[in-house]
Motif scaffolding. Structure first.
Motif, mmCIF file in Angstrom:
data_model
loop_
_atom_site.group_PDB
_atom_site.id
_atom_site.type_symbol
_atom_site.label_atom_id
_atom_site.label_comp_id
_atom_site.label_asym_id
_atom_site.label_seq_id
_atom_site.Cartn_x
_atom_site.Cartn_y
_atom_site.Cartn_z
ATOM 1 N N UNK A 104 55.955 61.930 -166.454
ATOM 2 C CA UNK A 104 56.724 62.267 -167.826
ATOM 3 C C UNK A 104 57.786 63.057 -167.664
ATOM 4 N N UNK A 105 57.907 64.036 -166.659
ATOM 5 C CA UNK A 105 58.982 65.051 -166.326
ATOM 6 C C UNK A 105 60.210 64.138 -165.729
ATOM 7 N N UNK A 106 59.883 63.161 -165.359
ATOM 8 C CA UNK A 106 61.157 62.527 -164.486
ATOM 9 C C UNK A 106 61.512 61.304 -165.437
ATOM 10 N N UNK A 109 65.563 61.251 -166.561
ATOM 11 C CA UNK A 109 66.504 61.806 -165.386
ATOM 12 C C UNK A 109 67.480 60.746 -165.110
ATOM 13 N N UNK A 110 66.962 59.402 -165.053
ATOM 14 C CA UNK A 110 67.920 58.307 -164.780
ATOM 15 C C UNK A 110 67.463 57.196 -165.846
ATOM 16 N N UNK A 111 68.557 56.426 -165.997
ATOM 17 C CA UNK A 111 68.611 55.166 -166.843
ATOM 18 C C UNK A 111 69.004 53.919 -165.940
ATOM 19 N N UNK A 112 68.785 53.967 -164.730
ATOM 20 C CA UNK A 112 68.918 52.804 -163.819
ATOM 21 C C UNK A 112 67.871 51.896 -163.889
ATOM 22 N N UNK A 113 68.099 50.486 -164.370
ATOM 23 C CA UNK A 113 66.974 49.596 -164.416
ATOM 24 C C UNK A 113 65.951 49.578 -163.391
ATOM 25 N N UNK A 114 66.448 49.573 -162.139
ATOM 26 C CA UNK A 114 65.350 49.535 -160.976
ATOM 27 C C UNK A 114 64.616 50.909 -161.028
ATOM 28 N N UNK A 119 59.227 53.431 -162.254
ATOM 29 C CA UNK A 119 58.577 54.526 -163.008
ATOM 30 C C UNK A 119 57.783 53.911 -164.075
ATOM 31 N N UNK A 120 58.153 52.739 -164.598
ATOM 32 C CA UNK A 120 57.182 52.367 -165.853
ATOM 33 C C UNK A 120 56.003 51.720 -165.075
ATOM 34 N N UNK A 121 55.961 51.028 -164.043
ATOM 35 C CA UNK A 121 55.045 50.294 -163.505
ATOM 36 C C UNK A 121 53.848 51.468 -163.335
ATOM 37 N N UNK A 167 54.065 49.429 -157.839
ATOM 38 C CA UNK A 167 54.789 48.427 -158.562
ATOM 39 C C UNK A 167 55.543 47.658 -157.376
ATOM 40 N N UNK A 168 55.748 46.279 -158.185
ATOM 41 C CA UNK A 168 56.833 45.761 -157.268
ATOM 42 C C UNK A 168 58.058 45.391 -158.233
#
Length: 313
Positions: A104-106, A109-114, A119-121, A167-168
């Motif tokens: 949750x803490x990170x 920090x970024x909104x880069x799709x990769x 992170x979501x994985x 994740x992949x």
């Protein structure tokens, strides 16, 4: 081959930067300063450079947090194999909660799709197993469980944690894809999480005549290696519940009429004796132990003691 490719990629980027061109790093733009004598252009470059440094710092912070969370998951998986059932059931829920908080803490920090996909994985998998882990490790329920039932729950929790996969595309895919990710995943925090201080060498276990086959104890004499956190050993008409925590071994025997005898064996040569008048007397000796297992020598004979007893040395 990979080092050569990365080196060439960096040299190409350096050439672009020298020409005042923009290099995209994981969706974060890196731009070199140009020197054409224009004061306004230098001011713009300074502003853009500050923004890019901020973005790169955020990417490094994101990678550091992810590396630490992934390292904590690895430790939690290993704990399932090396800790006693009681210990693992008590420590696993807090460890999983800490991992969830670290993710949750990170998140922002970024909104880069990769980075968001990576992170979501992990975050979705952790959130999926948390409710069942909490249910299996509920303290009120554990109090009335037998050692074998606790071992079953610990195995289930360990399986849930082991099911959380990278994740992949994975970390190595991101590093290969972009030099910005390569730098981020080689930041100080990431390196520290991957390369902890080496553990002290474990003393080797002595040989066990019957290997890991606890079934060999059924006739009353055996020498076995115990590597599981909890195991049930039948010796003639007695049943012993053996649990390990670190190098300490605990042996329990419950009597049909009620009551329990428990012996802690924490040093080489320590012994415990179990039995009743008129029944089998079983002696368990700790031949050696380390963090990965213990070797027990078990013997039995006709009982002569008038009452239940246990002794250790």
């Amino acid at each position: 081959m990979r080092r050569w490719a990365v080196g060439n990629r960096r040299r190409r980027e350096m050439g672009l930067m020298a020409a005042g061109l923009v290099v995209a790093v994981g969706g974060v733009a890196l731009m070199a300063d140009t020197d054409d004598g224009g004061q306004d252009d230098r001011a713009d470059d300074d502003s853009e450079s500050h923004a890019m440094r901020l973005q790169n710092r955020q990417l490094a912070d994101w990678a550091g947090g992810m590396c630490e969370s992934v390292a904590s998951l690895k430790t939690l998986r290993e704990d399932g194999a090396r800790q006693a059932a009681d210990t693992y059931l008590k420590s696993a829920p807090a460890a999983l909660e800490n991992i969830a908080r670290g993710l949750d803490a990170v998140d922002s920090l970024t909104r880069i799709p990769d980075t968001e996909r990576f992170w979501a994985g992990y975050a979705k998998q952790v959130d999926r197993v948390r409710p069942e882990v909490m249910e299996l490790t509920d303290g009120d329920d554990l109090a009335d469980l037998s050692p074998s039932e606790k071992a079953g729950r610990a195995e289930r929790v360990s399986a849930l944690v082991a099911a959380i996969k990278e994740p992949s595309p994975g970390m190595h895919d991101l590093v290969w894809k972009d030099v910005g990710f390569e730098r981020a995943f080689n930041s100080r925090r990431c390196v520290a999480s991957r390369d902890p201080k080496p553990e002290r060498p474990r003393p080797p276990l002595p040989p066990a005549a019957d290997g890991a086959s606890v079934a060999a104890c059924a006739d009353g004499v055996c020498e076995v290696r115990v590597t599981k956190p909890s195991v049930e050993i039948k010796v003639r008409d007695l049943t012993l519940d053996v649990t390990r925590e670190g190098r300490k071994v605990t042996v329990r025997h419950s009597y049909p009429s009620g009551g329990e005898v428990r012996v802690n064996l924490s040093a080489e040569g320590a012994r415990g004796t179990f039995g009743r008048s008129g029944d089998t007397v079983v002696t368990v000796e700790l031949k050696g132990s380390n963090q990965s297992g213990a070797v027990l020598a078990i013997t039995s004979s006709a009982a002569s003691a008038p009452s239940p007893s246990a002794a250790s040395s």
